[in-house]
Design a protein around this motif. Structure first.
Motif, PDB file in Angstrom:
ATOM      1  N   ALA A 125       0.919  -1.293  -0.135  1.00  0.00           N
ATOM      2  CA  ALA A 125      -0.027   0.038  -0.160  1.00  0.00           C
ATOM      3  C   ALA A 125       0.720   1.133   0.049  1.00  0.00           C
ATOM      4  CB  ALA A 125      -0.766   0.038   1.291  1.00  0.00           C
ATOM      5  N   GLY A 126       0.515   2.373  -0.628  1.00  0.00           N
ATOM      6  CA  GLY A 126       1.164   3.486  -0.873  1.00  0.00           C
ATOM      7  C   GLY A 126       0.413   4.405  -1.606  1.00  0.00           C
ATOM      8  N   ASP A 127       0.839   6.006  -1.474  1.00  0.00           N
ATOM      9  CA  ASP A 127      -0.034   6.830  -2.246  1.00  0.00           C
ATOM     10  C   ASP A 127       0.617   7.060  -3.656  1.00  0.00           C
ATOM     11  OD1 ASP A 127      -1.633   7.146  -0.119  1.00  0.00           O
ATOM     12  OD2 ASP A 127      -0.597   8.825   0.608  1.00  0.00           O
ATOM     13  N   ASP A 128       1.853   6.617  -3.851  1.00  0.00           N
ATOM     14  CA  ASP A 128       2.581   6.918  -5.015  1.00  0.00           C
ATOM     15  C   ASP A 128       2.775   5.663  -5.878  1.00  0.00           C
ATOM     16  OD1 ASP A 128       4.989   9.389  -6.016  1.00  0.00           O
ATOM     17  OD2 ASP A 128       5.119   7.145  -6.660  1.00  0.00           O
ATOM     18  N   ASP A 129       2.148   5.643  -7.104  1.00  0.00           N
ATOM     19  CA  ASP A 129       2.335   4.533  -7.986  1.00  0.00           C
ATOM     20  C   ASP A 129       3.635   3.997  -8.422  1.00  0.00           C
ATOM     21  OD1 ASP A 129      -0.494   3.896  -7.878  1.00  0.00           O
ATOM     22  OD2 ASP A 129      -1.096   5.167  -9.323  1.00  0.00           O
ATOM     23  N   SER A 130       4.305   4.933  -8.694  1.00  0.00           N
ATOM     24  CA  SER A 130       5.557   4.537  -9.360  1.00  0.00           C
ATOM     25  C   SER A 130       6.411   4.146  -8.059  1.00  0.00           C
ATOM     26  CB  SER A 130       6.435   6.039  -9.879  1.00  0.00           C
ATOM     27  OG  SER A 130       6.703   6.793  -8.993  1.00  0.00           O
ATOM     28  N   ALA A 131       6.221   4.505  -6.910  1.00  0.00           N
ATOM     29  CA  ALA A 131       7.225   3.938  -5.652  1.00  0.00           C
ATOM     30  C   ALA A 131       6.828   2.478  -5.622  1.00  0.00           C
ATOM     31  CB  ALA A 131       6.793   4.715  -4.496  1.00  0.00           C
ATOM     32  N   LYS A 132       5.099   2.545  -5.692  1.00  0.00           N
ATOM     33  CA  LYS A 132       4.963   0.984  -5.423  1.00  0.00           C
ATOM     34  C   LYS A 132       5.265   0.070  -6.709  1.00  0.00           C
ATOM     35  CE  LYS A 132       0.279   2.114  -4.907  1.00  0.00           C
ATOM     36  NZ  LYS A 132      -1.037   1.996  -4.623  1.00  0.00           N
ATOM     37  N   ASP A 133       5.356   0.546  -7.872  1.00  0.00           N
ATOM     38  CA  ASP A 133       6.129  -0.289  -9.034  1.00  0.00           C
ATOM     39  C   ASP A 133       7.463  -0.742  -8.472  1.00  0.00           C
ATOM     40  OD1 ASP A 133       3.593   0.020 -10.424  1.00  0.00           O
ATOM     41  OD2 ASP A 133       4.478   1.698 -11.682  1.00  0.00           O
ATOM     42  N   GLU A 134       8.237   0.170  -7.966  1.00  0.00           N
ATOM     43  CA  GLU A 134       9.676  -0.228  -7.523  1.00  0.00           C
ATOM     44  C   GLU A 134       9.731  -1.400  -6.810  1.00  0.00           C
ATOM     45  OE1 GLU A 134      12.929   2.864  -7.128  1.00  0.00           O
ATOM     46  OE2 GLU A 134      11.342   4.419  -7.911  1.00  0.00           O
ATOM     47  N   VAL A 135       8.696  -1.171  -5.646  1.00  0.00           N
ATOM     48  CA  VAL A 135       8.660  -1.996  -4.551  1.00  0.00           C
ATOM     49  C   VAL A 135       8.262  -3.455  -5.003  1.00  0.00           C
ATOM     50  CG1 VAL A 135       7.524  -2.549  -2.390  1.00  0.00           C
ATOM     51  CG2 VAL A 135       8.541  -0.373  -2.931  1.00  0.00           C
ATOM     52  N   LYS A 136       7.169  -3.415  -6.039  1.00  0.00           N
ATOM     53  CA  LYS A 136       6.930  -4.633  -6.533  1.00  0.00           C
ATOM     54  C   LYS A 136       7.787  -5.362  -7.412  1.00  0.00           C
ATOM     55  CE  LYS A 136       2.083  -2.923  -7.265  1.00  0.00           C
ATOM     56  NZ  LYS A 136       1.060  -2.107  -8.129  1.00  0.00           N
ATOM     57  N   LEU A 137       8.614  -4.701  -7.936  1.00  0.00           N
ATOM     58  CA  LEU A 137       9.932  -5.209  -8.798  1.00  0.00           C
ATOM     59  C   LEU A 137      10.653  -6.146  -7.676  1.00  0.00           C
ATOM     60  CD1 LEU A 137      11.106  -2.755 -11.730  1.00  0.00           C
ATOM     61  CD2 LEU A 137      10.089  -5.341 -11.709  1.00  0.00           C
ATOM     62  N   ILE A 138      11.180  -5.231  -6.553  1.00  0.00           N
ATOM     63  CA  ILE A 138      12.009  -5.906  -5.587  1.00  0.00           C
ATOM     64  C   ILE A 138      11.298  -7.063  -4.961  1.00  0.00           C
ATOM     65  CG2 ILE A 138      12.823  -5.472  -3.154  1.00  0.00           C
ATOM     66  CD1 ILE A 138      12.889  -2.426  -4.001  1.00  0.00           C
ATOM     67  N   LEU A 139      10.046  -7.023  -4.770  1.00  0.00           N
ATOM     68  CA  LEU A 139       9.153  -8.108  -4.205  1.00  0.00           C
ATOM     69  C   LEU A 139       9.089  -9.483  -5.300  1.00  0.00           C
ATOM     70  CD1 LEU A 139       6.246  -6.496  -2.711  1.00  0.00           C
ATOM     71  CD2 LEU A 139       7.738  -7.977  -1.478  1.00  0.00           C
ATOM     72  N   ARG A 140       9.050  -8.892  -6.437  1.00  0.00           N
ATOM     73  CA  ARG A 140       9.116 -10.004  -7.459  1.00  0.00           C
ATOM     74  C   ARG A 140      10.563 -10.614  -7.609  1.00  0.00           C
ATOM     75  NH1 ARG A 140      10.184  -8.400 -13.444  1.00  0.00           N
ATOM     76  NH2 ARG A 140      11.929  -8.204 -12.560  1.00  0.00           N
ATOM     77  N   ASP A 141      11.645 -10.010  -7.293  1.00  0.00           N
ATOM     78  CA  ASP A 141      12.891 -10.523  -7.433  1.00  0.00           C
ATOM     79  C   ASP A 141      13.121 -11.156  -6.127  1.00  0.00           C
ATOM     80  OD1 ASP A 141      13.582  -9.012  -9.586  1.00  0.00           O
ATOM     81  OD2 ASP A 141      14.860  -7.352  -8.627  1.00  0.00           O
ATOM     82  N   PHE A 142      12.484 -10.821  -5.090  1.00  0.00           N
ATOM     83  CA  PHE A 142      12.710 -11.703  -3.827  1.00  0.00           C
ATOM     84  C   PHE A 142      11.786 -12.895  -3.691  1.00  0.00           C
ATOM     85  CE2 PHE A 142      13.966  -8.165  -0.710  1.00  0.00           C
ATOM     86  CZ  PHE A 142      15.193  -8.061  -1.439  1.00  0.00           C
TER      87      PHE A 142
END
Ligand SMILES: NC(=O)c1ccc[n+]([C@@H]2O[C@H](COP(=O)([O-])OP(=O)(O)OC[C@H]3O[C@@H](n4cnc5c(N)ncnc54)[C@H](OP(=O)(O)O)[C@@H]3O)[C@@H](O)[C@H]2O)c1
Length: 211
Positions: A152-169
């Protein structure tokens, strides 16, 4: 990338291992750098230890892995400019330390995630990693398949970065919208803990099933 992780406990070390494996440079921020000397020696050349101030400056992405009830105090002790524009991954839960058994200190109409975003207005806070135990945060292996990390987060581009990290993890992700959804994700940690206490097992995770 340079990842600054505030905290030195199980979560900080688990996430540090994931970022180091990904090829990132990692600094752990602690009040007592000496106690992390063995961790640093074992973690290799890309790993560093520093004060919270140095770590906040160092990280292009910051991770909050501090004790939930101390997190705002830690943030407020730092220069807000160190957070400006950065993705800040909030892995914390507001678990009370003044009562017997696990209880949340904040709930229903506010959350620690929202308080953190209000404390670092120019940062882009993403709540993630708070609904699973530290040993499963990187490369989770479950017989029932890939688990889901809620974000969850207000900034979509920030969430996209975190989703990539999560995918890598090794995670699937489910986006719950703005940081306000932290008020639902933090109680999910209590579901995770309560199941652990009743079952006596601590290796479980959530999976969102869809059609
Ligand atoms: N453990 C898990 O499996 C898990 C899973 C999901 C989420 N979480 C959440 O992730 C966060 C980190 O959990 P954790 O289990 O790794 O560690 P923890 O024991 O909850 O947190 C301790 C960390 O907070 C730092 N800290 C800074 N100021 C503090 C203060 N005034 N009082 C106490 N600690 C302070 C400590 O750093 P120094 O002493 O080195 O300065 C230490 O690294 C928590 O918010 C927790 O709720 C934990």
């Amino acid at each position: 990338m340079r990842i600054g992780i505030l905290g030195s406990g199980d979560v900080a070390k688990a996430l540090a291992a994931g970022f180091l494996k990904r090829g990132d440079d990692v600094m752990l921020g602690t009040r007592d750098p000496e106690k992390l000397a063995a961790w640093k020696a074992a973690a290799g050349d890309r790993a560093a230890v520093g004060s919270s101030e140095r770590t906040a400056e160092f990280g292009e992405i910051l991770v909050l892995a501090t004790h939930g009830m101390a997190t705002l105090e830690v943030i407020e002790s730092l220069d807000e400019g160190a957070f400006a524009g950065k993705v800040v991954i909030d892995a914390t839960n507001p678990i009370r330390n003044d009562v017997e058994g696990p209880r949340l200190a904040i709930g229903f109409d506010d959350s620690l995630g929202e308080r953190i975003q209000r404390a670092v207005r120019r940062a882009r806070v993403v709540k993630a990693f708070n609904t699973v135990g530290a040993p499963e945060m990187v490369s989770p292996q479950f017989a029932d398949g890939q688990p889901t990390m809620f974000v969850a987060g207000d900034d979509d581009s920030a969430k996209d970065e975190v989703k990539l990290i999560l995918r890598d993890f090794g995670w699937g992700t489910a986006d719950l919208g703005g940081i306000e959804a932290s008020r639902y994700m933090e109680p999910m940690c209590m579901t995770w803990v309560t199941y652990g206490l009743r079952s006596g097992t601590w290796h479980h995770a959530f999976k969102l099933l869809t059609k």
